[in-house]
Design a protein around this motif. Sequence first.
Motif, PDB file in Angstrom:
ATOM      1  N   LEU A  57      -5.984  -6.246 -10.904  1.00 18.58           N
ATOM      2  CA  LEU A  57      -5.028  -6.220  -9.805  1.00 18.58           C
ATOM      3  C   LEU A  57      -5.095  -4.884  -9.083  1.00 18.58           C
ATOM      4  CD1 LEU A  57      -1.914  -7.880 -11.524  1.00 18.58           C
ATOM      5  CD2 LEU A  57      -3.619  -8.968 -10.056  1.00 18.58           C
ATOM      6  N   ILE A  58      -5.026  -4.948  -7.756  1.00 17.32           N
ATOM      7  CA  ILE A  58      -5.057  -3.749  -6.926  1.00 17.32           C
ATOM      8  C   ILE A  58      -3.697  -3.589  -6.269  1.00 17.32           C
ATOM      9  CG2 ILE A  58      -6.205  -2.583  -4.991  1.00 17.32           C
ATOM     10  CD1 ILE A  58      -8.654  -4.286  -5.557  1.00 17.32           C
ATOM     11  N   GLU A  59      -3.150  -2.377  -6.296  1.00 12.52           N
ATOM     12  CA  GLU A  59      -1.820  -2.118  -5.745  1.00 12.52           C
ATOM     13  C   GLU A  59      -1.796  -2.434  -4.247  1.00 12.52           C
ATOM     14  OE1 GLU A  59       1.448   1.530  -5.511  1.00 12.52           O
ATOM     15  OE2 GLU A  59      -0.518   1.834  -6.430  1.00 12.52           O
ATOM     16  N   ASN A  60      -0.747  -3.163  -3.842  1.00  9.99           N
ATOM     17  CA  ASN A  60      -0.506  -3.517  -2.439  1.00  9.99           C
ATOM     18  C   ASN A  60      -1.618  -4.361  -1.840  1.00  9.99           C
ATOM     19  OD1 ASN A  60       1.934  -2.024  -2.386  1.00  9.99           O
ATOM     20  ND2 ASN A  60       0.805  -0.137  -1.918  1.00  9.99           N
ATOM     21  N   LYS A  61      -2.325  -5.101  -2.688  1.00 12.30           N
ATOM     22  CA  LYS A  61      -3.393  -5.951  -2.181  1.00 12.30           C
ATOM     23  C   LYS A  61      -3.550  -7.151  -3.102  1.00 12.30           C
ATOM     24  CE  LYS A  61      -8.205  -5.908  -0.616  1.00 12.30           C
ATOM     25  NZ  LYS A  61      -9.456  -5.105  -0.500  1.00 12.30           N
ATOM     26  N   ALA A  62      -3.557  -8.345  -2.520  1.00 11.33           N
ATOM     27  CA  ALA A  62      -3.693  -9.555  -3.318  1.00 11.33           C
ATOM     28  C   ALA A  62      -5.147  -9.826  -3.638  1.00 11.33           C
ATOM     29  CB  ALA A  62      -3.092 -10.742  -2.564  1.00 11.33           C
ATOM     30  N   LEU A  63      -5.375 -10.518  -4.745  1.00 12.94           N
ATOM     31  CA  LEU A  63      -6.744 -10.894  -5.111  1.00 12.94           C
ATOM     32  C   LEU A  63      -7.308 -11.847  -4.060  1.00 12.94           C
ATOM     33  CD1 LEU A  63      -6.344 -11.534  -8.966  1.00 12.94           C
ATOM     34  CD2 LEU A  63      -7.264  -9.507  -7.825  1.00 12.94           C
ATOM     35  N   PRO A  64      -8.575 -11.704  -3.726  1.00 10.07           N
ATOM     36  CA  PRO A  64      -9.150 -12.557  -2.678  1.00 10.07           C
ATOM     37  C   PRO A  64      -9.275 -14.013  -3.099  1.00 10.07           C
ATOM     38  CG  PRO A  64     -10.840 -11.207  -3.701  1.00 10.07           C
ATOM     39  CD  PRO A  64      -9.537 -10.716  -4.240  1.00 10.07           C
ATOM     40  N   GLU A  65      -9.436 -14.278  -4.371  1.00 10.42           N
ATOM     41  CA  GLU A  65      -9.605 -15.632  -4.860  1.00 10.42           C
ATOM     42  C   GLU A  65      -8.400 -16.031  -5.703  1.00 10.42           C
ATOM     43  OE1 GLU A  65     -11.946 -17.670  -4.015  1.00 10.42           O
ATOM     44  OE2 GLU A  65     -13.040 -16.165  -2.826  1.00 10.42           O
ATOM     45  N   PRO A  66      -7.966 -17.281  -5.611  1.00  7.23           N
ATOM     46  CA  PRO A  66      -6.836 -17.733  -6.436  1.00  7.23           C
ATOM     47  C   PRO A  66      -7.194 -17.773  -7.914  1.00  7.23           C
ATOM     48  CG  PRO A  66      -7.788 -19.582  -5.253  1.00  7.23           C
ATOM     49  CD  PRO A  66      -8.465 -18.346  -4.726  1.00  7.23           C
ATOM     50  N   VAL A  67      -6.183 -17.589  -8.731  1.00  2.54           N
ATOM     51  CA  VAL A  67      -6.339 -17.665 -10.183  1.00  2.54           C
ATOM     52  C   VAL A  67      -5.984 -19.085 -10.610  1.00  2.54           C
ATOM     53  CG1 VAL A  67      -5.552 -16.783 -12.411  1.00  2.54           C
ATOM     54  CG2 VAL A  67      -5.776 -15.228 -10.454  1.00  2.54           C
TER      55      VAL A  67
ATOM     56  N   SER B  76      13.799   0.190 -10.011  1.00  2.70           N
ATOM     57  CA  SER B  76      14.637   1.021 -10.872  1.00  2.70           C
ATOM     58  C   SER B  76      15.820   1.517 -10.064  1.00  2.70           C
ATOM     59  CB  SER B  76      13.850   2.201 -11.446  1.00  2.70           C
ATOM     60  OG  SER B  76      12.858   1.776 -12.351  1.00  2.70           O
ATOM     61  N   PHE B  77      16.803   2.066 -10.766  1.00  5.71           N
ATOM     62  CA  PHE B  77      17.958   2.653 -10.098  1.00  5.71           C
ATOM     63  C   PHE B  77      17.571   3.983  -9.460  1.00  5.71           C
ATOM     64  CE2 PHE B  77      19.897   0.111 -13.558  1.00  5.71           C
ATOM     65  CZ  PHE B  77      20.565  -0.797 -12.757  1.00  5.71           C
ATOM     66  N   GLY B  78      18.448   4.453  -8.585  1.00  7.73           N
ATOM     67  CA  GLY B  78      18.195   5.747  -7.969  1.00  7.73           C
ATOM     68  C   GLY B  78      17.415   5.615  -6.672  1.00  7.73           C
ATOM     69  N   SER B  79      16.736   6.680  -6.316  1.00 13.57           N
ATOM     70  CA  SER B  79      16.015   6.743  -5.039  1.00 13.57           C
ATOM     71  C   SER B  79      14.579   6.250  -5.140  1.00 13.57           C
ATOM     72  CB  SER B  79      16.016   8.188  -4.520  1.00 13.57           C
ATOM     73  OG  SER B  79      15.395   9.057  -5.472  1.00 13.57           O
ATOM     74  N   THR B  80      14.175   5.761  -6.298  1.00 10.50           N
ATOM     75  CA  THR B  80      12.811   5.280  -6.464  1.00 10.50           C
ATOM     76  C   THR B  80      12.564   4.071  -5.582  1.00 10.50           C
ATOM     77  OG1 THR B  80      12.839   6.036  -8.755  1.00 10.50           O
ATOM     78  CG2 THR B  80      11.092   4.509  -8.132  1.00 10.50           C
ATOM     79  N   LYS B  81      11.472   4.065  -4.853  1.00  9.29           N
ATOM     80  CA  LYS B  81      11.142   2.968  -3.966  1.00  9.29           C
ATOM     81  C   LYS B  81      10.672   1.771  -4.785  1.00  9.29           C
ATOM     82  CE  LYS B  81       8.352   1.720   0.061  1.00  9.29           C
ATOM     83  NZ  LYS B  81       7.310   2.167   1.027  1.00  9.29           N
ATOM     84  N   PRO B  82      11.292   0.610  -4.595  1.00  6.54           N
ATOM     85  CA  PRO B  82      10.872  -0.562  -5.365  1.00  6.54           C
ATOM     86  C   PRO B  82       9.510  -1.074  -4.891  1.00  6.54           C
ATOM     87  CG  PRO B  82      12.532  -1.178  -3.760  1.00  6.54           C
ATOM     88  CD  PRO B  82      12.426   0.308  -3.697  1.00  6.54           C
ATOM     89  N   TYR B  83       8.883  -1.846  -5.777  1.00  8.07           N
ATOM     90  CA  TYR B  83       7.563  -2.410  -5.467  1.00  8.07           C
ATOM     91  C   TYR B  83       7.683  -3.918  -5.419  1.00  8.07           C
ATOM     92  CZ  TYR B  83       2.680  -3.825  -5.994  1.00  8.07           C
ATOM     93  OH  TYR B  83       1.439  -4.401  -5.826  1.00  8.07           O
ATOM     94  N   ARG B  84       7.217  -4.485  -4.316  1.00  5.33           N
ATOM     95  CA  ARG B  84       7.157  -5.943  -4.165  1.00  5.33           C
ATOM     96  C   ARG B  84       5.916  -6.265  -3.349  1.00  5.33           C
ATOM     97  NH1 ARG B  84      11.656 -10.429  -2.387  1.00  5.33           N
ATOM     98  NH2 ARG B  84      10.178 -12.140  -2.061  1.00  5.33           N
ATOM     99  N   ASN B  85       5.023  -6.986  -3.969  1.00  2.00           N
ATOM    100  CA  ASN B  85       3.789  -7.336  -3.281  1.00  2.00           C
ATOM    101  C   ASN B  85       3.181  -8.567  -3.939  1.00  2.00           C
ATOM    102  OD1 ASN B  85       1.791  -6.257  -1.160  1.00  2.00           O
ATOM    103  ND2 ASN B  85       0.458  -6.631  -2.920  1.00  2.00           N
ATOM    104  N   GLN B  86       2.593  -9.416  -3.099  1.00  2.00           N
ATOM    105  CA  GLN B  86       1.906 -10.587  -3.640  1.00  2.00           C
ATOM    106  C   GLN B  86       0.643 -10.134  -4.355  1.00  2.00           C
ATOM    107  OE1 GLN B  86       1.120 -13.730  -0.875  1.00  2.00           O
ATOM    108  NE2 GLN B  86      -0.155 -14.901  -2.301  1.00  2.00           N
TER     109      GLN B  86
END
Length: 245
Positions: free
Chosen positions: A5-15, A94-104
């Motif tokens: 898995l690559i951060e902020n990038k979806a896999l090119p082929e379906p699993v 997480s709580f606080g000022s940490t930026k959450p991560y959401r990505n396909q």
Amino acid sequence: MLSRLIENKALPEPVTLGTTDTLKIIVTATENKKAKRPHQAFLLLRDPRSNLDTSFPLSVKDSGKGKIELSHKDLPTQFLAGSNTLSATLLIASFGSTKPYRNQAFDLRIESDASAPSTPTDKPLRYGKLPEIHHIFKADPKSPPKIITLAFAGVVIAALPALFIVWLSIGANLNHASKAVGSSPISHTTFFFSILAMEGIFFKYYTSWNLFQTLPAAATVGLITFLSGSRALREVQERRLTGLR
């Protein structure tokens, strides 16, 4: 099949997830390039056709490493109806000022066993406007016909002369009435009128009062009847002990 898995990038082929396959995802959460355990980590699966989605929590250690394993038995039956392609999204926060991560992260293709019998699925529950509910309350209780009421009232009134005749036949002495009232006027008078008041309460309950109006009034008058009746009977006992009958 092993994919990275690559951060902020979806896999090119379906699993592909077959009937005997197991999907295993391993991630490492970091903050400022340092491994850290997040408060929440989920894998969100969504069907683009029906907008039906469900989430699965990742098992995360203090080192920030999270893991999840899924197979057909873990998925809702709606996802297993036919061959579906679901979108898989990673949610880490997480709580606080940490930026959450959401990505396909990738597309998940569900392959069903064609020889297996199809499982009927219910329509997914959607929140929205429901049909109006019409409440039907029980009708108020009705009094019996007036003719029946008058008939029973007539029977009671007709029994009064018979009651007086029985009193006279067993030796009732009305000459002692003035002496009784003179010896204990308050108790005898209160006892007599409290009996009339109780009859009036029953009449009001029969005609117009409800139970919550009747019970306090009946309790008050009943207490007065008990106290005054006890004193009136004590006066009668005193007369009987002196030989007056």
